[in-house]
Design a protein around this motif. Structure first.
Motif, PDB file in Angstrom:
ATOM      1  N   VAL A   1      45.495  50.977  40.625  1.00 19.65           N
ATOM      2  CA  VAL A   1      45.770  51.579  42.121  1.00 19.65           C
ATOM      3  C   VAL A   1      46.496  53.139  41.541  1.00 19.65           C
ATOM      4  CG1 VAL A   1      46.473  51.359  44.409  1.00 19.65           C
ATOM      5  CG2 VAL A   1      45.587  49.958  43.839  1.00 19.65           C
ATOM      6  N   GLY A   2      47.373  53.027  41.357  1.00 23.36           N
ATOM      7  CA  GLY A   2      48.240  54.035  40.595  1.00 23.36           C
ATOM      8  C   GLY A   2      47.573  55.278  40.603  1.00 23.36           C
ATOM      9  N   THR A   3      46.711  55.090  39.159  1.00 22.29           N
ATOM     10  CA  THR A   3      45.744  55.928  38.557  1.00 22.29           C
ATOM     11  C   THR A   3      44.858  56.664  39.579  1.00 22.29           C
ATOM     12  OG1 THR A   3      44.825  54.525  37.711  1.00 22.29           O
ATOM     13  CG2 THR A   3      46.333  55.449  36.347  1.00 22.29           C
ATOM     14  N   ALA A   4      44.345  55.735  40.661  1.00 20.71           N
ATOM     15  CA  ALA A   4      43.574  55.997  41.650  1.00 20.71           C
ATOM     16  C   ALA A   4      43.770  57.234  42.947  1.00 20.71           C
ATOM     17  CB  ALA A   4      43.260  54.367  41.658  1.00 20.71           C
TER      18      ALA A   4
ATOM     19  N   ARG B   1      39.209  53.262  43.645  1.00 16.47           N
ATOM     20  CA  ARG B   1      39.042  55.272  43.361  1.00 16.47           C
ATOM     21  C   ARG B   1      37.584  55.003  44.469  1.00 16.47           C
ATOM     22  NH1 ARG B   1      38.088  60.348  40.156  1.00 16.47           N
ATOM     23  NH2 ARG B   1      38.419  61.121  41.648  1.00 16.47           N
ATOM     24  N   SER B   2      37.101  54.440  44.009  1.00 20.00           N
ATOM     25  CA  SER B   2      35.577  55.066  45.759  1.00 20.00           C
ATOM     26  C   SER B   2      36.005  54.894  47.062  1.00 20.00           C
ATOM     27  CB  SER B   2      34.615  54.653  45.394  1.00 20.00           C
ATOM     28  OG  SER B   2      34.991  53.364  44.762  1.00 20.00           O
ATOM     29  N   SER B   3      37.053  54.144  46.758  1.00 20.01           N
ATOM     30  CA  SER B   3      37.578  53.263  48.354  1.00 20.01           C
ATOM     31  C   SER B   3      38.682  54.465  48.772  1.00 20.01           C
ATOM     32  CB  SER B   3      38.716  52.350  48.122  1.00 20.01           C
ATOM     33  OG  SER B   3      38.576  51.691  49.304  1.00 20.01           O
ATOM     34  N   PHE B   4      39.541  54.854  47.646  1.00 19.15           N
ATOM     35  CA  PHE B   4      40.011  55.705  48.401  1.00 19.15           C
ATOM     36  C   PHE B   4      39.773  56.985  48.967  1.00 19.15           C
ATOM     37  CE2 PHE B   4      44.250  54.466  45.894  1.00 19.15           C
ATOM     38  CZ  PHE B   4      45.014  54.308  47.320  1.00 19.15           C
ATOM     39  N   GLN B   5      38.557  57.498  48.047  1.00 15.21           N
ATOM     40  CA  GLN B   5      37.890  58.666  48.333  1.00 15.21           C
ATOM     41  C   GLN B   5      36.879  58.295  49.664  1.00 15.21           C
ATOM     42  OE1 GLN B   5      37.755  60.285  45.061  1.00 15.21           O
ATOM     43  NE2 GLN B   5      36.094  61.709  46.075  1.00 15.21           N
TER      44      GLN B   5
ATOM     45  N   ARG C   1      43.023  47.560  50.258  1.00 23.19           N
ATOM     46  CA  ARG C   1      43.429  46.320  50.292  1.00 23.19           C
ATOM     47  C   ARG C   1      41.545  45.607  49.502  1.00 23.19           C
ATOM     48  NH1 ARG C   1      45.906  41.165  52.540  1.00 23.19           N
ATOM     49  NH2 ARG C   1      44.131  39.307  52.450  1.00 23.19           N
ATOM     50  N   PRO C   2      40.990  45.191  50.281  1.00 26.47           N
ATOM     51  CA  PRO C   2      38.933  44.742  49.933  1.00 26.47           C
ATOM     52  C   PRO C   2      39.020  45.424  48.059  1.00 26.47           C
ATOM     53  CG  PRO C   2      39.083  45.715  52.149  1.00 26.47           C
ATOM     54  CD  PRO C   2      40.396  46.298  51.689  1.00 26.47           C
ATOM     55  N   ALA C   3      39.145  47.134  48.091  1.00 23.78           N
ATOM     56  CA  ALA C   3      38.442  47.020  46.865  1.00 23.78           C
ATOM     57  C   ALA C   3      39.429  46.843  45.886  1.00 23.78           C
ATOM     58  CB  ALA C   3      38.708  49.016  47.074  1.00 23.78           C
ATOM     59  N   THR C   4      40.720  46.720  45.903  1.00 26.01           N
ATOM     60  CA  THR C   4      41.446  46.516  44.798  1.00 26.01           C
ATOM     61  C   THR C   4      41.548  45.186  44.665  1.00 26.01           C
ATOM     62  OG1 THR C   4      43.471  47.685  46.068  1.00 26.01           O
ATOM     63  CG2 THR C   4      44.691  46.416  44.345  1.00 26.01           C
ATOM     64  N   VAL C   5      41.503  44.212  46.044  1.00 28.59           N
ATOM     65  CA  VAL C   5      41.048  42.541  45.504  1.00 28.59           C
ATOM     66  C   VAL C   5      40.010  42.531  44.775  1.00 28.59           C
ATOM     67  CG1 VAL C   5      39.855  40.227  46.884  1.00 28.59           C
ATOM     68  CG2 VAL C   5      42.418  41.796  47.498  1.00 28.59           C
ATOM     69  N   ALA C   6      38.669  42.932  45.742  1.00 29.59           N
ATOM     70  CA  ALA C   6      37.794  43.227  44.776  1.00 29.59           C
ATOM     71  C   ALA C   6      37.933  43.416  43.105  1.00 29.59           C
ATOM     72  CB  ALA C   6      36.553  44.121  45.285  1.00 29.59           C
ATOM     73  N   GLY C   7      38.706  44.852  42.713  1.00 32.76           N
ATOM     74  CA  GLY C   7      38.653  44.604  41.245  1.00 32.76           C
ATOM     75  C   GLY C   7      39.349  43.173  40.976  1.00 32.76           C
ATOM     76  N   ILE C   8      40.576  43.141  41.290  1.00 32.60           N
ATOM     77  CA  ILE C   8      41.577  42.391  40.358  1.00 32.60           C
ATOM     78  C   ILE C   8      40.918  41.183  40.666  1.00 32.60           C
ATOM     79  CG2 ILE C   8      43.502  40.580  41.647  1.00 32.60           C
ATOM     80  CD1 ILE C   8      44.995  43.176  42.151  1.00 32.60           C
ATOM     81  N   SER C   9      39.689  40.405  41.367  1.00 33.59           N
ATOM     82  CA  SER C   9      39.198  39.592  41.563  1.00 33.59           C
ATOM     83  C   SER C   9      38.225  39.605  40.140  1.00 33.59           C
ATOM     84  CB  SER C   9      37.525  39.426  42.163  1.00 33.59           C
ATOM     85  OG  SER C   9      38.618  39.105  43.285  1.00 33.59           O
ATOM     86  N   LEU C  10      37.464  40.667  39.639  1.00 35.55           N
ATOM     87  CA  LEU C  10      36.779  41.133  38.600  1.00 35.55           C
ATOM     88  C   LEU C  10      37.922  40.371  37.287  1.00 35.55           C
ATOM     89  CD1 LEU C  10      34.578  43.805  39.324  1.00 35.55           C
ATOM     90  CD2 LEU C  10      33.772  41.219  38.893  1.00 35.55           C
ATOM     91  N   VAL C  11      38.927  40.866  37.409  1.00 35.55           N
ATOM     92  CA  VAL C  11      40.289  41.212  36.483  1.00 35.55           C
ATOM     93  C   VAL C  11      40.614  40.075  36.096  1.00 35.55           C
ATOM     94  CG1 VAL C  11      42.570  41.591  36.093  1.00 35.55           C
ATOM     95  CG2 VAL C  11      41.138  44.083  36.318  1.00 35.55           C
ATOM     96  N   LEU C  12      40.527  39.164  36.859  1.00 39.28           N
ATOM     97  CA  LEU C  12      40.776  37.819  37.081  1.00 39.28           C
ATOM     98  C   LEU C  12      39.703  37.003  36.812  1.00 39.28           C
ATOM     99  CD1 LEU C  12      43.082  36.966  40.252  1.00 39.28           C
ATOM    100  CD2 LEU C  12      44.021  37.059  37.751  1.00 39.28           C
TER     101      LEU C  12
END
Lengths: 551, 250
Positions: free
Chosen positions: A80-83, A166-170, A200-211
């Motif tokens: 999230v920070g870099t995005a 990144r695309s969500s912020f965009q 949040r949805p984008a973060t959760v989607a990304g973190i879900s992949l991470v998990l």
């Protein structure tokens, strides 16, 4: 309502039986092996279960949980920070970071784990550098523990969060941030209360992949001495030779994964997080001086630690030995490229057919089946491998017992099934990676294009190749490249399912590194990273081009 | 109630040759509602965003009563200006319910009481726990206005807030907003591209073209004595909003 849904499904099947059959077959191919896990686990011997339940299960649960939470937090903060920095600011050299920030995707967690373990080992590079620079003995830094593992996993996996956020912020309407500011919120408060919840949805989607990746990780976890479910499954399978125990652990890990997904969905409740359409584009803040230096450092840290340092260490270790790029090396390299290419093409083909097929049956049971059929990514590789092994053995047993094939034929098939099992496992696990971008493209353009082609007398096949495929080139290519990267790095499924003597760069790197031969592992890990880095860079360039097209 | 002084404002966007705002002067008297009218790209929205502090002009001076917002490159940040803003897309926070949206700009202790009072004021009592996506377009509009008015701003800025409304509810909403503005007596600037809209809601209107004010007077005066053909065409609504956006935020 149910009757209506059922009748429309039947009607759809009657109208397009071949496409319907394809979707049903794919759904059954995924569902049947997985459903065989609970049955097989309960029916088999129980001898190690009590010991596992008393001594090991609580530890596996606890360590899986801590590793999951830590990695989710680590990747969340970095991603999230870099995005945020990349989406809000304008500065010189931004284009370079567009590519660099994706590169850690090319370094598997286990290679990063081996590199840092070697770097900090007693008498290692860190110790020599420190002593040389400061003329005092170096502090003893232990990285082969849970904290070290969380750091390694976070550096290896943050690009998943970065890409989605990144695309969500965009896409976020800048007016919501402006509304917060004009209502008296400082930049910091507006970030925490408005910008962050909106992604949040984008973060959760990304973190879900991470998990999913974290639950599935074997190499790094095992090497750092952490015991999670996947290492437990491997121990039960390879060391204790207890299939029942491995299957039980697989079942629990499966419950754990789906429990997490359900919990996230529950906490969202009625809240909506979809962005409102932007009425104007955000003005990027120009950076200079200290503010620029600070942000550049924040962007550079994950790239440095997640790509440059591990690759640099592998290069250094390669230079300390006489590297023999012999027939074995090239053979293994070819194995890796071939299996990854063939599997990626297979996954792309099936994903294309399924997404097109699913669009032909809107609002029917078949569409739901397609979505369920692409859930394989949520299932850890070790679990999927076991399911496929148990399933294919059961089929062979059935064929042999019913006298359809002889014992010799069954044995021969068992050997030959190795590659098929591997391809099947890759297809099931990575189908979602290629399917999701295609599905969202179909959702975005709606059925109008296909229906227009059908109304002009084209068959669904002709419509797919003449109308949809040209429009789907970019999502198909990005999905295929992502699958290719995943497959080049893949370790646990290859370890369990690979045919005898079949080795990949990942397997060889793992073998040498776990046997304390980091120098010998270095050329293999470098080749692996190089092969995975090319598609990573390509993806970042494609995304950049798309963002520019959107304005 | 406050009055606003806009003096000699210049603004040029990166990469564009023409000035978006060109030595623009405007004085908004206390307690009045002024409509900014003009075709797409005339600088209306840019002016509004400069007053709010989202972007800075290249030069000029902006002051509210005796308080200077912008002069000689020095600018007061948006959160310190005490200005209310109703956005074109309303910009309601999708993850907060109506009451939380309205309370966002208030001290924590006042959020519930003032929030409920504002809900009643805009005729939305009982809708506090609804999320934006659970409200109709007109209801969302009311919440956006309540949110902007809740912190008692000294000036209210509205950027084409009625654009997305269905024609069937537009005139009712306009009459309702006019009533609210009269009740609160707040100085208001509203950007519009529709003269009839201005007629219903504003006391005066300023017609903008290529970054300059070409006529600024009471709405009825402008209607009866348009300064030139361009203003006449604006009144006849010949210049409808076009999709040609020439610069960010323009």
């Amino acid at each position: 309502m149910i009757k209506l849904a059922g009748s429309s499904t039947l009607q759809a099947i009657r109208r397009r039986p071949l496409w319907a059959l394809l979707i049903i077959a794919m759904f059954l191919l995924l569902a049947v092996p997985l459903l065989s896990i609970p049955g097989a686990a309960l029916l088999r011997k129980q001898e190690n279960w009590t010991h596992m339940l008393t001594y090991l299960l609580p530890r596996y649960l606890w360590q899986t949980l801590i590793l999951g939470l830590g990695t989710a937090l680590g990747t969340g903060v970095i991603g999230v920070g870099t995005a945020w920095i990349m989406s809000r600011y304008r500065f010189k050299g931004k284009l370079l970071f567009e590519i660099l920030l994706y590169l850690p995707l090319a370094v598997p967690a286990y290679i990063m784990a081996f590199s840092y373990a070697g770097f900090f080992e007693s008498g290692g590079i860190f110790e020599r550098l420190y002593t040389g620079l400061f003329s005092v003995s170096a502090p003893n830094i232990q990285v082969m523990n849970m904290a070290g593992l969380i750091a390694v996993m976070s550096l290896a996996l943050y690009p998943y969060v970065y890409a989605t956020v990144r695309s969500s912020f965009q896409m976020q309407a800048p007016s919501t941030m402006e509304a917060a500011r004009i209502l008296g919120a400082s930049r910091t408060r507006a970030f925490w209360t408005v910008a962050l919840p909106a992604v949040r949805p984008a973060t959760v989607a990304g973190i879900s992949l991470v998990l999913m990746e974290t639950f599935s990780e074997y190499g790094a976890v095992h090497y750092y001495g952490v015991e999670n479910f996947t290492t437990g499954i491997f121990r039960a399978w390879f060391t204790l030779r207890d299939t029942s125990l491995a299957l039980k652990l697989a079942g629990i890990l499966l419950l754990f994964t789906f429990g997490f997904l359900a919990a996230e969905k529950y906490t969202r409740k009625r809240k909506a997080y979809h962005s409102i359409p932007a009425s104007h584009t955000a003005e990027l803040q120009r950076l200079s001086g200290t503010a620029l230096l600070l942000r550049l450092s924040l962007l550079l840290i994950p790239v440095l630690l997640g790509f440059i340092v591990p690759v640099g260490l592998s290069l250094y270790w390669s230079s300390t030995i006489t590297v023999h790029l012999d027939a074995e090396f090239w053979n293994i390299l070819m194995n890796t490229v071939t299996i990854a290419s063939v599997s990626s093409l297979l996954v792309m083909g099936v994903a294309l057919l399924l997404s097109h097929g699913s669009s032909l049956f809107p609002r029917t049971l078949l569409q739901t089946m397609t979505r369920l059929g692409s859930l394989g990514y949520a299932i850890p590789g070790a679990v999927l491998s076991l399911a496929i092994l148990v399933f294919s053995n059961s089929v062979l047993n059935l064929l042999w017992e019913s006298g359809i094939i002889s014992v010799d034929a069954a044995r021969m098939l068992l050997v030959q099934l190795g590659f098929a099992n591997l391809l099947f496992a890759f297809l099931l696990r990575y189908l979602a990676v290629a399917f999701k971008p295609l599905e969202s493209h179909y959702l975005k353009i709606g059925n109008g294009v296909t229906e227009a082609a059908l109304s002009l007398g084209k068959t669904p096949w002709r419509a797919l190749f003449s109308v949809n495929l040209p429009m789907l080139r970019v999502p198909l290519l990005v999905g295929g490249l992502l699958v290719f990267i995943d497959l080049v790095k893949e370790l646990p499924m290859t370890m369990i399912l690979r045919p005898f003597n079949f080795e990949t760069l990942a397997v060889k790197t793992y073998y040498y590194s776990t046997n304390e031969m980091l120098r010998l592992a270095a050329p293999y890990s470098l080749a692996l990273v190089a092969i995975a880095a090319i598609p990573s860079a390509l993806i970042s360039l494609i995304r950049l081009k798309q963002r520019r097209k959107r304005g | 109630m406050s009055e606003l002084h806009i003096e000699q404002i210049d603004k040029r966007f990166n990469g564009l040759d023409n000035k978006v705002l060109d030595s623009l002067d405007l004085h908004i008297p206390s307690g009045k509602t002024v409509a900014l009218l003009g075709r797409s790209g005339s600088g209306k929205t840019t002016l509004l965003r400069i007053i709010a502090g989202f972007i800075d002009p290249d030069s000029g001076r902006i002051a509210m009563d005796n308080r200077v917002f912008f002069e000689d490159g020095k600018s007061v940040v948006p959160e310190k200006r005490n200005i209310g803003f109703v956005f074109q897309d309303l910009a309601l926070f999708p993850h907060m319910d109506a009451l939380e949206n309205i309370g966002y700009g208030l001290p924590r202790s006042e959020r519930k009481e003032t929030g409920n009072r504002m809900l009643s004021l805009v005729g939305m009592a009982g809708f506090g726990n609804r999320y934006p996506h659970e409200l109709s377009g007109g209801q969302q509009q009311r919440i956006a206005i309540a949110r902007a008015l809740a912190p008692k701003p000294r000036i209210l800025l509205m950027d084409e807030p009625f654009n997305s409304l269905d024609a069937s509810i537009k005139s009712d909403t306009l009459a309702f907003v006019r009533k609210i503005l009269d009740q609160s007596g707040i100085t208001t600037i509203i950007v519009s591209h529709d003269f009839h809209e201005a007629e219903m809601i504003a006391d005066s209107c300023a017609i903008l073209d290529t970054g300059k004010v070409i006529q600024y007077d009471r709405v009825q005066t402008v209607k009866q004595q348009p300064a030139n053909d361009f203003v006449r065409r604006i009144i006849e609504s010949d210049y409808r909003v076009s999709s040609e956006a020439t610069a960010p935020g323009v």
